[in-house]
Each structure stands twice: as C-alpha cells, then as structure tokens.
Design a protein around this motif. Structure first.
Motif, PDB file in Angstrom:
ATOM      1  N   ALA A  75       0.829  -1.207   0.000  1.00  0.00           N
ATOM      2  CA  ALA A  75       0.000   0.000   0.000  1.00  0.00           C
ATOM      3  C   ALA A  75       0.865   1.258   0.000  1.00  0.00           C
ATOM      4  CB  ALA A  75      -0.929  -0.005   1.214  1.00  0.00           C
ATOM      5  N   MET A  76       1.918   1.268   0.798  1.00  0.00           N
ATOM      6  CA  MET A  76       2.805   2.433   0.851  1.00  0.00           C
ATOM      7  C   MET A  76       3.532   2.641  -0.475  1.00  0.00           C
ATOM      8  SD  MET A  76       2.558   3.969   3.809  1.00  0.00           S
ATOM      9  CE  MET A  76       0.805   3.653   3.533  1.00  0.00           C
ATOM     10  N   ILE A  77       3.929   1.550  -1.115  1.00  0.00           N
ATOM     11  CA  ILE A  77       4.640   1.659  -2.399  1.00  0.00           C
ATOM     12  C   ILE A  77       3.709   2.203  -3.477  1.00  0.00           C
ATOM     13  CG2 ILE A  77       5.737   0.325  -4.245  1.00  0.00           C
ATOM     14  CD1 ILE A  77       6.847  -1.516  -2.032  1.00  0.00           C
ATOM     15  N   THR A  78       2.475   1.706  -3.517  1.00  0.00           N
ATOM     16  CA  THR A  78       1.531   2.232  -4.511  1.00  0.00           C
ATOM     17  C   THR A  78       1.240   3.707  -4.264  1.00  0.00           C
ATOM     18  OG1 THR A  78      -0.374   1.521  -3.190  1.00  0.00           O
ATOM     19  CG2 THR A  78       0.448  -0.016  -4.844  1.00  0.00           C
ATOM     20  N   ASP A  79       1.277   4.117  -2.993  1.00  0.00           N
ATOM     21  CA  ASP A  79       1.059   5.530  -2.665  1.00  0.00           C
ATOM     22  C   ASP A  79       2.157   6.401  -3.264  1.00  0.00           C
ATOM     23  OD1 ASP A  79       0.092   7.857  -1.524  1.00  0.00           O
ATOM     24  OD2 ASP A  79       1.190   7.550   0.336  1.00  0.00           O
ATOM     25  N   LEU A  80       3.374   5.868  -3.326  1.00  0.00           N
ATOM     26  CA  LEU A  80       4.484   6.629  -3.889  1.00  0.00           C
ATOM     27  C   LEU A  80       4.358   6.795  -5.396  1.00  0.00           C
ATOM     28  CD1 LEU A  80       7.513   5.037  -1.969  1.00  0.00           C
ATOM     29  CD2 LEU A  80       6.468   7.277  -1.559  1.00  0.00           C
ATOM     30  N   PHE A  81       3.751   5.790  -6.051  1.00  0.00           N
ATOM     31  CA  PHE A  81       3.764   5.781  -7.509  1.00  0.00           C
ATOM     32  C   PHE A  81       2.512   6.358  -8.163  1.00  0.00           C
ATOM     33  CE2 PHE A  81       7.065   2.560  -6.798  1.00  0.00           C
ATOM     34  CZ  PHE A  81       8.033   3.013  -7.678  1.00  0.00           C
ATOM     35  N   ASP A  82       1.329   6.191  -7.541  1.00  0.00           N
ATOM     36  CA  ASP A  82       0.120   6.570  -8.282  1.00  0.00           C
ATOM     37  C   ASP A  82       0.045   8.067  -8.551  1.00  0.00           C
ATOM     38  OD1 ASP A  82      -0.399   7.308  -5.695  1.00  0.00           O
ATOM     39  OD2 ASP A  82      -2.299   6.253  -5.511  1.00  0.00           O
ATOM     40  N   GLY A  83       0.363   8.882  -7.536  1.00  0.00           N
ATOM     41  CA  GLY A  83       0.331  10.328  -7.749  1.00  0.00           C
ATOM     42  C   GLY A  83       1.372  10.783  -8.754  1.00  0.00           C
ATOM     43  N   HIS A  84       2.575  10.199  -8.679  1.00  0.00           N
ATOM     44  CA  HIS A  84       3.644  10.560  -9.623  1.00  0.00           C
ATOM     45  C   HIS A  84       3.249  10.195 -11.051  1.00  0.00           C
ATOM     46  CE1 HIS A  84       7.670  11.094 -11.256  1.00  0.00           C
ATOM     47  NE2 HIS A  84       7.591   9.879 -11.770  1.00  0.00           N
ATOM     48  N   LEU A  85       2.688   9.017 -11.231  1.00  0.00           N
ATOM     49  CA  LEU A  85       2.269   8.596 -12.568  1.00  0.00           C
ATOM     50  C   LEU A  85       1.153   9.494 -13.103  1.00  0.00           C
ATOM     51  CD1 LEU A  85       2.220   4.719 -12.079  1.00  0.00           C
ATOM     52  CD2 LEU A  85       3.808   6.018 -13.499  1.00  0.00           C
ATOM     53  N   ALA A  86       0.215   9.848 -12.229  1.00  0.00           N
ATOM     54  CA  ALA A  86      -0.902  10.689 -12.665  1.00  0.00           C
ATOM     55  C   ALA A  86      -0.419  12.046 -13.147  1.00  0.00           C
ATOM     56  CB  ALA A  86      -1.905  10.848 -11.523  1.00  0.00           C
ATOM     57  N   ARG A  87       0.524  12.636 -12.403  1.00  0.00           N
ATOM     58  CA  ARG A  87       1.027  13.966 -12.800  1.00  0.00           C
ATOM     59  C   ARG A  87       1.946  13.883 -14.014  1.00  0.00           C
ATOM     60  NH1 ARG A  87       1.359  14.091  -7.160  1.00  0.00           N
ATOM     61  NH2 ARG A  87       3.548  13.469  -7.256  1.00  0.00           N
ATOM     62  N   THR A  88       2.786  12.861 -14.073  1.00  0.00           N
ATOM     63  CA  THR A  88       3.760  12.752 -15.158  1.00  0.00           C
ATOM     64  C   THR A  88       3.107  12.475 -16.497  1.00  0.00           C
ATOM     65  OG1 THR A  88       5.435  11.946 -13.608  1.00  0.00           O
ATOM     66  CG2 THR A  88       5.832  11.550 -15.953  1.00  0.00           C
ATOM     67  N   TYR A  89       2.114  11.598 -16.504  1.00  0.00           N
ATOM     68  CA  TYR A  89       1.488  11.170 -17.760  1.00  0.00           C
ATOM     69  C   TYR A  89       0.088  11.752 -17.954  1.00  0.00           C
ATOM     70  CZ  TYR A  89       5.379   7.919 -17.780  1.00  0.00           C
ATOM     71  OH  TYR A  89       6.652   7.378 -17.765  1.00  0.00           O
ATOM     72  N   ASN A  90      -0.216  12.814 -17.224  1.00  0.00           N
ATOM     73  CA  ASN A  90      -1.484  13.524 -17.379  1.00  0.00           C
ATOM     74  C   ASN A  90      -2.676  12.577 -17.208  1.00  0.00           C
ATOM     75  OD1 ASN A  90      -3.062  15.797 -17.810  1.00  0.00           O
ATOM     76  ND2 ASN A  90      -3.146  15.493 -20.029  1.00  0.00           N
ATOM     77  N   LEU A  91      -2.644  11.814 -16.119  1.00  0.00           N
ATOM     78  CA  LEU A  91      -3.703  10.851 -15.819  1.00  0.00           C
ATOM     79  C   LEU A  91      -4.559  11.305 -14.645  1.00  0.00           C
ATOM     80  CD1 LEU A  91      -1.604   7.554 -16.130  1.00  0.00           C
ATOM     81  CD2 LEU A  91      -3.045   8.613 -17.882  1.00  0.00           C
ATOM     82  N   VAL A  92      -4.530  12.587 -14.338  1.00  0.00           N
ATOM     83  CA  VAL A  92      -5.290  13.112 -13.209  1.00  0.00           C
ATOM     84  C   VAL A  92      -6.779  13.089 -13.533  1.00  0.00           C
ATOM     85  CG1 VAL A  92      -5.676  15.102 -11.719  1.00  0.00           C
ATOM     86  CG2 VAL A  92      -3.362  14.562 -12.507  1.00  0.00           C
ATOM     87  N   THR A  93      -7.579  12.506 -12.658  1.00  0.00           N
ATOM     88  CA  THR A  93      -9.032  12.443 -12.835  1.00  0.00           C
ATOM     89  C   THR A  93      -9.716  12.894 -11.550  1.00  0.00           C
ATOM     90  OG1 THR A  93      -9.180  10.153 -12.046  1.00  0.00           O
ATOM     91  CG2 THR A  93      -8.804  10.486 -14.411  1.00  0.00           C
ATOM     92  N   ASP A  94     -11.010  13.218 -11.662  1.00  0.00           N
ATOM     93  CA  ASP A  94     -11.769  13.591 -10.463  1.00  0.00           C
ATOM     94  C   ASP A  94     -11.819  12.435  -9.470  1.00  0.00           C
ATOM     95  OD1 ASP A  94     -12.262  16.109 -11.467  1.00  0.00           O
ATOM     96  OD2 ASP A  94     -14.187  15.556 -12.368  1.00  0.00           O
ATOM     97  N   PHE A  95     -11.940  11.208  -9.988  1.00  0.00           N
ATOM     98  CA  PHE A  95     -11.939  10.041  -9.110  1.00  0.00           C
ATOM     99  C   PHE A  95     -10.627   9.946  -8.332  1.00  0.00           C
ATOM    100  CE2 PHE A  95     -10.527   5.667  -8.467  1.00  0.00           C
ATOM    101  CZ  PHE A  95     -11.540   5.173  -7.660  1.00  0.00           C
ATOM    102  N   GLY A  96      -9.522  10.154  -9.033  1.00  0.00           N
ATOM    103  CA  GLY A  96      -8.222  10.065  -8.375  1.00  0.00           C
ATOM    104  C   GLY A  96      -8.036  11.128  -7.317  1.00  0.00           C
ATOM    105  N   LYS A  97      -8.537  12.343  -7.590  1.00  0.00           N
ATOM    106  CA  LYS A  97      -8.399  13.428  -6.620  1.00  0.00           C
ATOM    107  C   LYS A  97      -9.114  13.102  -5.308  1.00  0.00           C
ATOM    108  CE  LYS A  97      -8.116  17.056 -10.154  1.00  0.00           C
ATOM    109  NZ  LYS A  97      -8.814  18.232 -10.741  1.00  0.00           N
ATOM    110  N   ILE A  98     -10.226  12.385  -5.413  1.00  0.00           N
ATOM    111  CA  ILE A  98     -11.000  12.047  -4.224  1.00  0.00           C
ATOM    112  C   ILE A  98     -10.493  10.750  -3.576  1.00  0.00           C
ATOM    113  CG2 ILE A  98     -13.300  11.403  -3.388  1.00  0.00           C
ATOM    114  CD1 ILE A  98     -14.446  13.156  -5.631  1.00  0.00           C
TER     115      ILE A  98
END
Length: 239
Positions: A75-98
């Motif tokens: 869980a901690m490792i995925t926390d490190l990667f999901d936000g970085h991937l979303a910002r780097t590859y323009n994958l930010v969504t309303d679902f992700g923000k919440i």
C-alpha cells in the motif's frame, strides 16, 4: 466532437462522426481506468485485507503480522507511484483526486487504530496523527477555492517517517529493533505536528490572499460598471 470539419479530416461527413464518438469513448474509459487510478483502488482494497491479517489469531502471531506488513508495504509503495504517474502522464481524474487521499488516510488510520487496539501503540499517538491528517485534509478543501496547498518536503518526510514507523510496529520486533521503532515513531509524531502547523499557516495565508484578490476583482468590476453607466448617461445628455 472535435470541431474539425469532415473535409479537413480527409473523409466523408458520416465516418468522422462515428470515429469521433468511438475515440471519445476510448479517451473517457482510459481517463478513469488508468494505471494511477488502478493503483489507488488496489490500495483501497488492501485496507480490509490488511486489518484481517493483522488481527488474525488475536493479533499476536508473528507470521500473520509479517503478512500484514507485506500488505501495508504494498500500500505504501503504490502511494508513492500513483500520484507521480498521474502527474507525469497527465492521468489526473476527479476520481483520483478524491480516492487517493481517502486511500492514504484509510490504510494509515486502519494500521494505527489496530496497533492501539492491540496495545502496541499508545492511543494518544494514534489520536495526534489522525487528528492532523483529517484536519489538514479538511483544511485543503477549505482553501481549495483560492489555491492548492502544495506538498512540502517536510510533508513528504513525515509520510516516510510515519510509514516506516508504523511498518516497524506491525512487525513483531523485539530487542534493539523494538527500541529503534519507538524512536522512529517519536520522529514521525514530531514531524506530524510541525508540518501540520506549517500547513495551517499556509492555509491561512492563502485564504487571506484569495479573499483579498476576490475583493479587488469585485471592486474593479463595480468601478468598470460605474464608468460604463456614466459614459452612457453623458451620451444621452448630449443627445
């Protein structure tokens, strides 16, 4: 959908329309079911599994606590990667923000509450950390209309310290390692309080600046409206 004429698209009128609809559907699907959101959902699904593993056999079986630690570490490792991937590859969504902050608080909160329930961690430590995390999340929503409070270096250090300390408490450690985890948790608590106060300061400053900007914009709008009305009255008088 795109506003490009069929002739410019290099085909007849009907085909680009059908293709445009399919393309839009694919984009919408990809915008939700992307790797960043999937990692966030995995972290959410790990929460109940982690709790069951940690509390299995009364919560004191070293083997089951090792399995719980593995779930917590994932869980901690995925926390490190999901936000970085979303910002780097323009994958930010309303679902992700919440969902992302909910997943972060859920796994950490579940670990702290379970550890305090088992008597491994004082309840006041759990209370301080949860109060800070929930309070800062609410404060972000309080100022989001004016600005976004950026993640600071201290906040990232706090997250790392919390994750390391809680992970060490999840494991059935003894001897010097048990002493080390105590001091790691002490560092995490200090960083939690210090960074929390800093976020409060930032939120107050950002809100004041935002309110001042809104008042200035309203004053400019009113001034412009008065000038326009005055010019219109002058024109009518000349007639």
């Amino acid at each position: 959908m795109t506003g490009v004429p069929a002739s410019a698209a290099g085909g007849s009128g009907a085909k680009p329309v059908r293709g445009g609809k399919l393309g839009t559907a694919a984009v919408n699907q990809a915008s939700l079911w992307n790797i960043a959101n999937i990692l966030t959902m995995v972290r959410l699904l790990l929460v109940p599994g982690f709790v069951m593993l940690l509390l299995h056999h009364g919560g004191y079986d070293p083997a089951w606590r090792s399995f719980a630690w593995a779930a917590f570490a994932i869980a901690m490792i995925t926390d490190l990667f999901d936000g970085h991937l979303a910002r780097t590859y323009n994958l930010v969504t309303d679902f992700g923000k919440i969902a992302d902050p909910i997943a972060d608080k859920a796994i950490m909160g579940a670990a702290l509450i379970c550890l305090s329930y088992l008597g491994d961690l004082p309840w006041w430590v759990t209370g301080v950390i949860l109060f800070r995390e929930i309070g800062i999340t609410l404060m972000r929503f309080w100022v989001i209309r004016h600005a976004v409070i950026p993640a600071s270096r201290g906040g990232k250090m706090k997250t790392l310290a919390q994750g390391t300390a809680v992970g060490m408490y999840v494991l059935a450690l003894t001897g010097p390692l048990a002493t080390l985890r105590f001091w790691m948790m002490a560092v995490a608590v200090v960083l939690t309080v210090v960074t929390g106060l800093d976020y409060v300061r930032q939120a107050v400053v950002l809100r004041r600046k935002g309110l001042a900007a809104e008042r200035a914009a309203a004053a400019d709008l009113a001034s412009g409206a008065s000038a326009s009305a005055g010019a219109s009255d002058s024109a009518e008088a000349e007639r």
